[in-house]
Design a protein around this motif. Sequence first.
Motif, PDB file in Angstrom:
ATOM      1  N   ALA A 127      -8.099 -12.515 -15.847  1.00 37.93           N
ATOM      2  CA  ALA A 127      -6.938 -13.334 -15.481  1.00 37.93           C
ATOM      3  C   ALA A 127      -5.689 -12.463 -15.539  1.00 37.93           C
ATOM      4  O   ALA A 127      -5.390 -11.852 -16.571  1.00 37.93           O
ATOM      5  CB  ALA A 127      -6.794 -14.529 -16.409  1.00 37.93           C
ATOM      6  N   VAL A 128      -4.978 -12.419 -14.429  1.00 33.71           N
ATOM      7  CA  VAL A 128      -3.709 -11.679 -14.349  1.00 33.71           C
ATOM      8  C   VAL A 128      -2.599 -12.701 -14.141  1.00 33.71           C
ATOM      9  O   VAL A 128      -2.626 -13.469 -13.161  1.00 33.71           O
ATOM     10  CB  VAL A 128      -3.725 -10.649 -13.202  1.00 33.71           C
ATOM     11  CG1 VAL A 128      -2.386  -9.932 -13.125  1.00 33.71           C
ATOM     12  CG2 VAL A 128      -4.869  -9.658 -13.396  1.00 33.71           C
ATOM     13  N   VAL A 130       6.473  -4.605 -24.785  1.00 37.57           N
ATOM     14  CA  VAL A 130       5.024  -4.745 -24.688  1.00 37.57           C
ATOM     15  C   VAL A 130       4.546  -5.669 -25.790  1.00 37.57           C
ATOM     16  O   VAL A 130       5.203  -5.820 -26.834  1.00 37.57           O
ATOM     17  CB  VAL A 130       4.310  -3.377 -24.798  1.00 37.57           C
ATOM     18  CG1 VAL A 130       4.666  -2.499 -23.611  1.00 37.57           C
ATOM     19  CG2 VAL A 130       4.666  -2.677 -26.107  1.00 37.57           C
ATOM     20  N   GLY A 131       3.401  -6.303 -25.561  1.00 42.15           N
ATOM     21  CA  GLY A 131       2.855  -7.205 -26.559  1.00 42.15           C
ATOM     22  C   GLY A 131       1.336  -7.200 -26.540  1.00 42.15           C
ATOM     23  O   GLY A 131       0.698  -6.862 -25.533  1.00 42.15           O
ATOM     24  N   VAL A 141      16.832 -14.057 -19.109  1.00 44.53           N
ATOM     25  CA  VAL A 141      15.660 -14.149 -18.235  1.00 44.53           C
ATOM     26  C   VAL A 141      14.876 -12.839 -18.288  1.00 44.53           C
ATOM     27  O   VAL A 141      15.465 -11.758 -18.209  1.00 44.53           O
ATOM     28  CB  VAL A 141      16.063 -14.455 -16.780  1.00 44.53           C
ATOM     29  CG1 VAL A 141      14.818 -14.569 -15.905  1.00 44.53           C
ATOM     30  CG2 VAL A 141      16.886 -15.732 -16.702  1.00 44.53           C
ATOM     31  N   ALA A 142      13.565 -12.961 -18.404  1.00 42.71           N
ATOM     32  CA  ALA A 142      12.689 -11.790 -18.377  1.00 42.71           C
ATOM     33  C   ALA A 142      11.468 -12.112 -17.530  1.00 42.71           C
ATOM     34  O   ALA A 142      11.041 -13.269 -17.430  1.00 42.71           O
ATOM     35  CB  ALA A 142      12.262 -11.398 -19.791  1.00 42.71           C
ATOM     36  N   LEU A 143      10.926 -11.076 -16.897  1.00 44.78           N
ATOM     37  CA  LEU A 143       9.652 -11.179 -16.183  1.00 44.78           C
ATOM     38  C   LEU A 143       8.565 -10.572 -17.060  1.00 44.78           C
ATOM     39  O   LEU A 143       8.746  -9.490 -17.625  1.00 44.78           O
ATOM     40  CB  LEU A 143       9.721 -10.460 -14.847  1.00 44.78           C
ATOM     41  CG  LEU A 143      10.617 -11.085 -13.773  1.00 44.78           C
ATOM     42  CD1 LEU A 143      10.578 -10.245 -12.501  1.00 44.78           C
ATOM     43  CD2 LEU A 143      10.184 -12.515 -13.481  1.00 44.78           C
ATOM     44  N   GLN A 144       7.444 -11.259 -17.158  1.00 46.33           N
ATOM     45  CA  GLN A 144       6.384 -10.837 -18.067  1.00 46.33           C
ATOM     46  C   GLN A 144       5.043 -10.887 -17.357  1.00 46.33           C
ATOM     47  O   GLN A 144       4.683 -11.886 -16.740  1.00 46.33           O
ATOM     48  CB  GLN A 144       6.368 -11.758 -19.293  1.00 46.33           C
ATOM     49  CG  GLN A 144       5.307 -11.420 -20.321  1.00 46.33           C
ATOM     50  CD  GLN A 144       5.500 -12.226 -21.582  1.00 46.33           C
ATOM     51  OE1 GLN A 144       6.574 -12.243 -22.176  1.00 46.33           O
ATOM     52  NE2 GLN A 144       4.449 -12.921 -21.997  1.00 46.33           N
ATOM     53  N   GLY A 145       4.295  -9.780 -17.436  1.00 48.26           N
ATOM     54  CA  GLY A 145       2.953  -9.720 -16.893  1.00 48.26           C
ATOM     55  C   GLY A 145       1.925  -9.701 -18.014  1.00 48.26           C
ATOM     56  O   GLY A 145       2.141  -9.056 -19.055  1.00 48.26           O
ATOM     57  N   GLU A 146       0.823 -10.404 -17.811  1.00 46.07           N
ATOM     58  CA  GLU A 146      -0.220 -10.501 -18.844  1.00 46.07           C
ATOM     59  C   GLU A 146      -1.594 -10.284 -18.215  1.00 46.07           C
ATOM     60  O   GLU A 146      -1.839 -10.699 -17.074  1.00 46.07           O
ATOM     61  CB  GLU A 146      -0.183 -11.872 -19.529  1.00 46.07           C
ATOM     62  CG  GLU A 146       1.140 -12.190 -20.199  1.00 46.07           C
ATOM     63  CD  GLU A 146       1.193 -13.613 -20.725  1.00 46.07           C
ATOM     64  OE1 GLU A 146       2.124 -13.914 -21.481  1.00 46.07           O
ATOM     65  OE2 GLU A 146       0.310 -14.430 -20.370  1.00 46.07           O
ATOM     66  N   VAL A 147      -2.478  -9.661 -18.982  1.00 44.83           N
ATOM     67  CA  VAL A 147      -3.855  -9.436 -18.541  1.00 44.83           C
ATOM     68  C   VAL A 147      -4.799  -9.931 -19.635  1.00 44.83           C
ATOM     69  O   VAL A 147      -4.622  -9.598 -20.821  1.00 44.83           O
ATOM     70  CB  VAL A 147      -4.126  -7.946 -18.244  1.00 44.83           C
ATOM     71  CG1 VAL A 147      -5.584  -7.737 -17.854  1.00 44.83           C
ATOM     72  CG2 VAL A 147      -3.211  -7.450 -17.126  1.00 44.83           C
ATOM     73  N   LEU A 181      -8.614 -11.195 -26.582  1.00 49.33           N
ATOM     74  CA  LEU A 181      -7.374 -10.429 -26.627  1.00 49.33           C
ATOM     75  C   LEU A 181      -6.612 -10.534 -25.308  1.00 49.33           C
ATOM     76  O   LEU A 181      -7.202 -10.773 -24.256  1.00 49.33           O
ATOM     77  CB  LEU A 181      -7.661  -8.952 -26.934  1.00 49.33           C
ATOM     78  CG  LEU A 181      -8.278  -8.615 -28.282  1.00 49.33           C
ATOM     79  CD1 LEU A 181      -8.556  -7.115 -28.356  1.00 49.33           C
ATOM     80  CD2 LEU A 181      -7.357  -9.039 -29.409  1.00 49.33           C
ATOM     81  N   TYR A 182      -5.297 -10.332 -25.416  1.00 53.16           N
ATOM     82  CA  TYR A 182      -4.475 -10.227 -24.219  1.00 53.16           C
ATOM     83  C   TYR A 182      -3.481  -9.082 -24.393  1.00 53.16           C
ATOM     84  O   TYR A 182      -3.128  -8.701 -25.517  1.00 53.16           O
ATOM     85  CB  TYR A 182      -3.714 -11.535 -23.940  1.00 53.16           C
ATOM     86  CG  TYR A 182      -2.478 -11.725 -24.791  1.00 53.16           C
ATOM     87  CD1 TYR A 182      -1.215 -11.369 -24.305  1.00 53.16           C
ATOM     88  CD2 TYR A 182      -2.557 -12.261 -26.076  1.00 53.16           C
ATOM     89  CE1 TYR A 182      -0.077 -11.536 -25.078  1.00 53.16           C
ATOM     90  CE2 TYR A 182      -1.434 -12.440 -26.843  1.00 53.16           C
ATOM     91  CZ  TYR A 182      -0.197 -12.078 -26.360  1.00 53.16           C
ATOM     92  OH  TYR A 182       0.924 -12.238 -27.124  1.00 53.16           O
ATOM     93  N   LEU A 183      -3.058  -8.527 -23.277  1.00 55.23           N
ATOM     94  CA  LEU A 183      -2.023  -7.499 -23.247  1.00 55.23           C
ATOM     95  C   LEU A 183      -0.884  -8.006 -22.378  1.00 55.23           C
ATOM     96  O   LEU A 183      -1.105  -8.665 -21.352  1.00 55.23           O
ATOM     97  CB  LEU A 183      -2.560  -6.186 -22.682  1.00 55.23           C
ATOM     98  CG  LEU A 183      -3.684  -5.502 -23.473  1.00 55.23           C
ATOM     99  CD1 LEU A 183      -4.182  -4.284 -22.693  1.00 55.23           C
ATOM    100  CD2 LEU A 183      -3.199  -5.098 -24.860  1.00 55.23           C
ATOM    101  N   ALA A 184       0.347  -7.695 -22.779  1.00 56.32           N
ATOM    102  CA  ALA A 184       1.519  -8.158 -22.028  1.00 56.32           C
ATOM    103  C   ALA A 184       2.526  -7.025 -21.901  1.00 56.32           C
ATOM    104  O   ALA A 184       2.646  -6.164 -22.787  1.00 56.32           O
ATOM    105  CB  ALA A 184       2.166  -9.354 -22.721  1.00 56.32           C
TER     106      ALA A 184
END
Length: 334
Positions: free
Chosen positions: A218-219, A146-147, A180-186, A168-171
């Motif tokens: 933004a997603v 998490v980030g 390789v990694a998949l990353q979601g951000e909001v 701010l953003y959350l990941a």
Amino acid sequence: MRHQLSAFAKTVSVLSLCMLGNAAYAQQEVSRIVTVHPIVGEVIDQQEKLAFGLFSAYRLDDFQKASFFRFASLDSTRGSILLQVTLRNGEVRTRSYSEREFQQVRNSIERQCQQTLYEQKQEERVVARKQALPPDTAAAPKYWYVGVGATYHSYNSVNRPYCEAEPLYLAIGYTIKPRVALQGEVRYSRQIKNLSNTSVLNGETYTYRTERDTRSTAVTLLARFRKSQTQRRLQFDWLAGITIVHGREKETTFQTSSTYSQTYNYPINKAIQPHLVGGISLRYLLAPHVTLGTQLLLNKNLVPFFFGWGTPFGGADIGVSYLFGDRKFAHAVK
């Protein structure tokens, strides 16, 4: 007379013994076994024939062993080489070899030895390299991370609302392969802007104040490709993915004077548009589970404008991430 015959017989016997001795000595000089290459020795067996591809004139199933012999004449240092092949049925076959042909067999064995040695060293290097790398390069388990951090992104739009995402953003991310990694951000932002002006109508001064309330969400879904070696604290990644931007804009105008007040509410503008995103990331390992990182991203609206595809916009992030998992793997996949 008898004495003369006895002397003659003795002389003949001595000559015979000398001739036999010379013949035996000559036989030792006539032939000797020679080694074509130290790796095969004096006798070449079936396994060595197969390994080095020797003596193609003889089938492997029929072959038992072979040796080279050198024959030298008594009055010259020049000689010839003979190959003696013993088949599995007991039959013995021979073939003459010139010095050139003999050397070709030796060179062929030597080349294959060098090639085998080279391949072995290459395998040893690969094994040593794998052993030197952290275990994630062989079979890395899957990990969540998490980030959170500061962000600013601007998104090009066909019409209003014009969306921006800050502060701010959350990941959240998940490793699917060692690199390789998949990353979601909001990202979410609400901006309220006020515009005001005055005008005089029929001798009365009116003040106009326009309040524009824009909410942007933004997603983003990113694929993160790690390019740096896992031993390094500073990691470099390529990023690519897509962002869905939702914008909502409410605009209200307040008209006031000393004797009059009125409010105008305009229709709410809404838009959902996809953006293609790509960029780079730099991350520094602060602790086995914690990294400090930054991202630089460009975004491109996938909805065509009436005058073309529009100009790419972009943004940047800086924040920290925390990885859940075994410490010995943590530095390799955040």
